[in-house]
Design a protein around this motif. Sequence first.
Motif, PDB file in Angstrom:
ATOM      1  N   LEU A 370       0.898  -1.250  -0.046  1.00 54.56           N
ATOM      2  CA  LEU A 370       0.022   0.083  -0.068  1.00 54.56           C
ATOM      3  C   LEU A 370       0.742   1.209  -0.123  1.00 54.56           C
ATOM      4  CD1 LEU A 370      -2.622   1.113   0.115  1.00 54.56           C
ATOM      5  CD2 LEU A 370      -2.653   0.926   2.667  1.00 54.56           C
ATOM      6  N   GLY A 371       1.981   1.161   0.739  1.00 51.99           N
ATOM      7  CA  GLY A 371       2.855   2.414   0.611  1.00 51.99           C
ATOM      8  C   GLY A 371       3.517   2.631  -0.786  1.00 51.99           C
ATOM      9  N   LYS A 374       1.050   4.245  -2.879  1.00 52.58           N
ATOM     10  CA  LYS A 374       0.554   5.540  -2.636  1.00 52.58           C
ATOM     11  C   LYS A 374       1.864   6.473  -3.447  1.00 52.58           C
ATOM     12  CE  LYS A 374      -1.797   5.151   1.677  1.00 52.58           C
ATOM     13  NZ  LYS A 374      -1.672   5.532   3.142  1.00 52.58           N
ATOM     14  N   LEU A 377       1.225   6.860  -6.712  1.00 52.20           N
ATOM     15  CA  LEU A 377       0.052   7.624  -7.246  1.00 52.20           C
ATOM     16  C   LEU A 377       0.257   8.968  -7.243  1.00 52.20           C
ATOM     17  CD1 LEU A 377      -3.042   7.434  -7.631  1.00 52.20           C
ATOM     18  CD2 LEU A 377      -3.443   7.553  -5.340  1.00 52.20           C
ATOM     19  N   ALA A 378       1.413   9.301  -6.222  1.00 53.15           N
ATOM     20  CA  ALA A 378       1.565  10.827  -6.052  1.00 53.15           C
ATOM     21  C   ALA A 378       2.293  11.353  -6.944  1.00 53.15           C
ATOM     22  CB  ALA A 378       2.237  11.014  -4.680  1.00 53.15           C
TER      23      ALA A 378
END
Length: 524
Positions: A370-371, A374, A377-378
């Motif tokens: 998940l990290g 993220k 995605l950023a």
Amino acid sequence: MAEIAATNAPELSVSELSLALKRTIEDRFGLVRVRGEISNYRGPHSSGHAYFCLKDQAARIDAVIWKGVFTRLKTKPQEGLEVVATGKITTFPGKSNYQIVIDSIEPAGIGALMALFEERRRKLAAEGLFDEARKQLVPFLPRSIGVVTSPTGAVIRDILHRIAERFPLRVLVWPVRVQGDASAEEVAAAIDGFNALPEDGPLRRPDVLIVARGGGSLEDLWSFNEEIVVRAAARSHLAIISAIGHETDWTLLDLAADLRAPTPTAAAEKAVPVRSELAAAVSDLGRRHSSAAFRLLERCRNDLRGLLRALPHAEALLALPRQRVDHAASRFSNALSRSQDRRRIALANLSHRLAQQSPHARMGRAEEQLGAMKARLARAAGLNLQRASDLLHRTQSRLSIARSAQNRMHRERAEAARLRLGALSGRMDQAAAARIAVQRAKVASLGQLLSSLGYRQVLARGFALVRDAEQRPLRLASEIADGARIEIEFHDGRKEAVAGGAGKAPLAKPSRKPKTQKDQETLF
């Protein structure tokens, strides 16, 4: 001497001679009855009048029926029909021949009526009005009966007496004339009237109709051969029993009705059964039904006794099923224990596999994934935002350039349209002025032509215009009847006069200056 005698004979115009002959013939033959065969009949003219000929073995005469008389005729003319026509003899001056103006027409004798009967029967049969498939069944036991007949005479008394004697019930009588000119319309109206009654209420629609009349000749029964009566019977929703005349009398209504009775009394017998016979039949059926029910019950009782003797005892019947139930119960207990053992072993295996899959370890791996997602995605969001901003700036600059070019093009088109509009306005003014000048010249020319060709210029040259009392111009002397009021128009005014006939004494020579207006009118 012959020449002197010829010169003494009065001189008549063709119109005067035709009118004299017309008056002579009409005075001599005021009303005549002519028997003959209809020939050259092609139906009513577009004006509504009917033109044909009446002929026999040696001669023929033209005939005409005016529109108002044709619509009221009971018997319509048909090609080849022998008739007796009543009317007046007159002449037609336009062709110098004579003719009969018919006021009434009727078939000539039984033979003509039978020919008309057969022709009408074939016509209505071709339309399917006599087909058996369209006929209805007469109710066996109606609640009420409608009767269409004359309110006086023996027919209605015979029907009411026969119904009261066989099966008393409600009877509705629609009084009509059963003979004469208007009888067919009344019978058809009565049939339609019974069909129009409501099914419920104080005046309820009957279940069956009886159309009845006593005996008579073919002419007396002819109203029941009219198309209006036959078509009313064919479109009736109620079953119709026809009872016209005696057993040997046949009418077209008998063919269109749902049931024919030889006499009115027989019609009443066909409409209702005998009440006493029905009561006896019902009583006999009730007795037979009770006897049959008693015999059936007794037979069932005997059969039940025989079956009871053949059946074994209850304990013998239940012994074998009880043993089967005991064996099944023992087998079920063993199977249940084996099933519990298998499920217990399976549950232990599942518990071992679950312990090997630790939820904490799986949650740790999921947090790492998940990290990473993220962070990706950023970075992707920043790149997309930059790309969208660049695209927006480029689109804004292209839009500004296109808008300025479009505004410049619209201004140029508006200026060019304004110049064309000015040029077209000038041309339109010039064309309108030229058109008005041409029309004015044409109007002036027509005015000069009207003044030179108008009838008032002719009156100024000494001629006069004669009109009748309805102000219609008269061109021929034959159009003016003796003693008719006429009006004569001169160049300087109008005068009224009274027309005089040929051969009368000449009018007195008027004085140079009549004293009164009445004297001036008398001169003309």
